[in-house]
Design a protein around this motif. Structure first.
Motif, mmCIF file in Angstrom:
data_model
loop_
_atom_site.group_PDB
_atom_site.id
_atom_site.type_symbol
_atom_site.label_atom_id
_atom_site.label_comp_id
_atom_site.label_asym_id
_atom_site.label_seq_id
_atom_site.Cartn_x
_atom_site.Cartn_y
_atom_site.Cartn_z
ATOM 1 N N LEU A 177 0.819 -1.212 0.000
ATOM 2 C CA LEU A 177 0.000 0.000 0.000
ATOM 3 C C LEU A 177 0.854 1.264 0.000
ATOM 4 O O LEU A 177 0.448 2.301 -0.518
ATOM 5 C CB LEU A 177 -0.937 0.003 1.209
ATOM 6 C CG LEU A 177 -2.104 -0.987 1.141
ATOM 7 C CD1 LEU A 177 -2.855 -1.013 2.463
ATOM 8 C CD2 LEU A 177 -3.051 -0.627 0.006
ATOM 9 N N VAL A 186 -8.814 -3.565 -3.225
ATOM 10 C CA VAL A 186 -8.334 -4.824 -2.651
ATOM 11 C C VAL A 186 -9.427 -5.872 -2.804
ATOM 12 O O VAL A 186 -10.586 -5.629 -2.455
ATOM 13 C CB VAL A 186 -7.973 -4.654 -1.162
ATOM 14 C CG1 VAL A 186 -7.690 -6.016 -0.523
ATOM 15 C CG2 VAL A 186 -6.763 -3.738 -1.014
ATOM 16 N N ASN A 199 -6.166 -6.416 9.110
ATOM 17 C CA ASN A 199 -5.901 -5.828 7.801
ATOM 18 C C ASN A 199 -7.128 -5.137 7.225
ATOM 19 O O ASN A 199 -7.039 -4.057 6.632
ATOM 20 C CB ASN A 199 -5.420 -6.902 6.829
ATOM 21 C CG ASN A 199 -3.998 -7.336 7.117
ATOM 22 O OD1 ASN A 199 -3.229 -6.596 7.711
ATOM 23 N ND2 ASN A 199 -3.661 -8.537 6.714
ATOM 24 N N LEU A 203 -7.427 -1.236 6.158
ATOM 25 C CA LEU A 203 -7.812 -0.801 4.813
ATOM 26 C C LEU A 203 -9.036 0.110 4.864
ATOM 27 O O LEU A 203 -9.105 1.123 4.162
ATOM 28 C CB LEU A 203 -8.105 -2.020 3.939
ATOM 29 C CG LEU A 203 -6.907 -2.909 3.604
ATOM 30 C CD1 LEU A 203 -7.376 -4.216 2.974
ATOM 31 C CD2 LEU A 203 -5.937 -2.193 2.677
ATOM 32 N N ILE A 208 -9.720 2.533 1.570
ATOM 33 C CA ILE A 208 -9.497 1.652 0.424
ATOM 34 C C ILE A 208 -10.777 0.881 0.107
ATOM 35 O O ILE A 208 -11.438 0.353 1.002
ATOM 36 C CB ILE A 208 -8.359 0.648 0.714
ATOM 37 C CG1 ILE A 208 -7.061 1.387 1.047
ATOM 38 C CG2 ILE A 208 -8.158 -0.305 -0.459
ATOM 39 C CD1 ILE A 208 -6.448 2.118 -0.097
ATOM 40 N N MET A 210 -12.924 -2.288 -1.048
ATOM 41 C CA MET A 210 -12.653 -3.711 -0.838
ATOM 42 C C MET A 210 -13.753 -4.594 -1.412
ATOM 43 O O MET A 210 -14.940 -4.321 -1.228
ATOM 44 C CB MET A 210 -12.515 -4.009 0.658
ATOM 45 C CG MET A 210 -11.211 -3.549 1.272
ATOM 46 S SD MET A 210 -11.126 -3.975 3.038
ATOM 47 C CE MET A 210 -12.164 -2.681 3.735
#
Length: 260
Positions: A177, A186, A199, A203, A208, A210
Motif C-alpha cells: 500500500l 483490494v 488488515n 484498509l 481503500i 474492498m
C-alpha cells in the motif's frame, strides 16, 4: 485419555478411536457413532443407545466426556459439522459395499451441489458492483492467506490493462500500500477472523475500496466491504476451485461489460 475440545464433534470421536487407553465401551460407542453418523442428527437418545448397544445413561456420560452439555447439544453440533463438511456424508458403515460408478456419482453430486449453492448465493447486483470497482481502479491488490494463487485472474487483469499484486500477510499488505496508487481496490478471500480483521480494519480506515469473499458463517467482514460474497466451505480442495470459479465469473462479467 486426551481429547482436543477445540475440534469438531467428528474429530473428537476419531480421537477416542485412536486412543488405545480408551475403555472398551467408549471405544465401541465412538466406532458405532462414526458408522452411523448420518443417522444421529435425526435420532433420539434411545435410538442412538440401541445403535451403540448400551443404555441411555451411558450415552449421556459419553457425550459429556466429549465436553458436550447433553445429548441434544452433541446431536446439534454433529449435524452442523456434517452440514459444513459434505465430504463426510460420503462415509458409510464398513459392512456396506459400493462400486466405483456409485462412488464417482456421489463425488460428482457433491461437487455439483457446491457449485449450485455458489451460484444461488451470488447476487447479480453484487457482481456488477465488484466489476465496477475493478474497472475504476488503477491497481488491484489481491490479499489472501494460504497457498492460493491467482495467476489466471492476474493475467486476465493484465489483458484489461490493469496492474495487480498478490500479497500475503499484514507486513506485505502494508508495504504494498505504501508503493501503490491511491486508486487501489483490494480483493480478499478471507475465511477466518483470526488473521484478516486487522488488515480489513486498516484498509477501511485508509478509505481503500474492498471486494471481500468470505465463508458463509463468517459475517464480520461484510460491514467493511464495498462488494461482498459468501461461499459455503467444505474444507476440501474443492474450496479453492470455488474461489477460482468466482474470480472467473467476475472476469467474464468484466469482459461482457467493458471489452465487448
Amino acid at each position: 485419555m486426551y481429547i482436543d475440545y477445540l475440534t469438531d464433534s467428528i474429530t473428537r470421536l476419531i480421537q477416542i478411536v485412536n486412543d488405545n487407553m480408551a475403555n472398551e465401551t467408549e471405544w465401541d460407542i465412538a466406532v458405532q457413532m462414526i458408522k452411523h453418523m448420518d443417522e444421529i442428527p435425526g435420532a433420539s437418545i434411545q435410538q442412538v443407545a440401541d445403535i451403540c448397544h448400551c443404555s441411555i445413561a451411558t450415552i449421556s456420560r459419553f457425550v459429556k466426556k466429549l465436553n458436550f452439555e447433553n445429548f441434544s447439544t452433541f446431536r446439534y453440533k454433529l449435524a452442523m459439522d456434517l452440514f459444513n463438511s459434505p465430504k463426510l456424508n460420503l462415509k458409510m458403515p464398513g459392512e456396506y459395499q459400493i462400486d466405483y460408478a456409485e462412488l464417482k456419482e456421489n463425488y460428482l453430486e457433491t461437487v455439483k451441489t457446491q457449485i449450485d449453492e455458489l451460484e444461488k448465493g451470488l447476487s447479480l447486483d453484487e457482481i456488477e458492483r465488484a466489476v465496477e470497482l475493478l474497472h475504476a481502479a488503477e491497481t488491484i491488490l489481491i490479499y489472501s492467506h494460504g497457498d492460493l494463487d491467482f495467476h489466471a485472474f492476474q493475467v486476465d487483469l493484465a489483458m484489461h490493462g490493469k496492474a495487480s499484486w498478490h500479497v500475503k500477510g499484514y507486513s506485505e499488505m502494508k508495504k504494498a500500500l505504501d508503493t501503490l496508487h491511491d486508486n487501489t481496490v483490494v480483493i480478499a478471500p478471507l475465511f477466518s477472523t483470526q488473521n484478516g480483521r486487522q488488515n480489513v480494519e486498516m484498509l477501511h480506515n485508509l478509505g481503500i475500496k474492498m471486494i471481500i469473499v468470505s465463508r458463509g458463517s463468517v459475517n464480520v467482514y461484510e460491514k467493511y466491504a464495498d462488494a461482498f460474497f459468501r461461499i459455503r466451505m467444505s474444507e476440501t480442495k474443492m474450496d479453492d476451485y470455488l474461489i477460482h470459479l468466482l474470480f472467473d465469473i467476475l472476469s467474464m462479467h468484466y469482459r461482457k461489460r467493458y471489452m465487448e
